[in-house]
Design a protein around this motif. Sequence first.
Motif, short mmCIF file in Angstrom:
data_model
loop_
_atom_site.label_atom_id
_atom_site.label_comp_id
_atom_site.label_asym_id
_atom_site.label_seq_id
_atom_site.Cartn_x
_atom_site.Cartn_y
_atom_site.Cartn_z
N HIS A 31 60.08 6.50 60.36
CA HIS A 31 59.00 5.99 61.22
C HIS A 31 57.68 6.53 60.72
O HIS A 31 57.35 7.70 60.94
N HIS A 33 53.43 5.24 59.21
CA HIS A 33 52.36 4.22 59.16
C HIS A 33 51.59 4.43 57.86
O HIS A 33 51.02 5.50 57.65
N LYS A 150 60.27 -3.90 64.88
CA LYS A 150 59.75 -2.74 65.61
C LYS A 150 59.13 -3.25 66.90
O LYS A 150 58.32 -4.18 66.87
N HIS A 210 60.89 8.55 68.93
CA HIS A 210 60.19 9.64 69.63
C HIS A 210 61.09 10.33 70.66
O HIS A 210 60.60 10.86 71.66
N ASP A 267 55.82 10.07 61.58
CA ASP A 267 54.96 9.20 62.39
C ASP A 267 53.47 9.56 62.33
O ASP A 267 52.87 9.89 63.34
ZN LIG Z 1 54.50 5.12 65.20
#
Ligand SMILES: [Zn+2]
Length: 320
Positions: A31, A33, A150, A210, A267
């Motif tokens: 996970h 970005h 997602k 998470h 993340d």
């Molecule tokens: Zn994220």
Amino acid sequence: MTVSSHFPIPQTVKTVQGSIPFNRLGITDAHNHMWIETVPGADPSSPVLNQFNSILQELTEYREKGGGTLMDCQPGGCGRDGNKLLALSKASGVNLVACTGFHRKKYYSQDYWLWNAEAQKICDFLCSELDAGLVETLDTHSPIKAGFIKIALESTWAECPHAALEGAGFAALESKSLIEVHTEKGALAEKICIYFTNLGLSPSQIVLCHMDKRPDISLQRELARFGVLLEYDTFYRPKYDPSVNLWPLIEKMVNSGFSNRIALATDMAEAELYRFIGGGAGLASLPGEIQSQLIKKGFPEIDRLQMLGGNIARRLAGIN
Ligand SMILES: [Zn+2]
């Protein structure tokens, strides 16, 4: 809703540079970005990540430390740019896996079409991004296919976009794709498992993100037994006190025999977490410091390899 079966059972993982065997992914951040454009009309606090050269440096370092693959969790409409992901992947030699789906509502302009669309239309759109290509890449000579779905939950079920959830569920069913679910600190984890499996999804298609923000060990064990993958990513978020919550959670789960149910990630949606932008831990911390910590703490190699990529790779390929 009608579900056809023109998707073959996937044996490989769809990266932005094409499909590759799941066992070639290597260390995989489950996970992250890697690119977020500014989104006009979105909440002003929405993250932006568009410093190409710094992101490239970060990815190069990720590869040098032994990383193989990262999953980009920014769906279309809230800043994704598949063409940038392709350029970053080619220049760095790191596999990137792009997604289709939807994020939290606050990251979009209020008139984004998906919030008022019917489930079937959303399902068709997601399937087309998985099968034909991401919309922003369709006019290039090699459109980039999404490798997974997602989606995001809000804090309460009433606030969640129900048609979008249904559309995403049917798209995962039809395409046999993996679906990563953003949870608000683990909220609604049980609810979404029941919801998606009632639609016909296998628990092995579901990744709950998470979940280390809700480090309740009996809940975690229950979800692991159910068969979903639990994604943990607060290593560099001091407000969640990772030495008190995340690390002991990993230890308890591994000791309970659930290393096959955990996917680790960092993340780094916020630029300050990037090393070459904000001086943070950086993307390379997963193959770097986090892997070193796992070794230092004495986790067996088989458990480490599963948590650092093996589990997510198999599930991206539809194997389990
Ligand atoms: Zn994220």
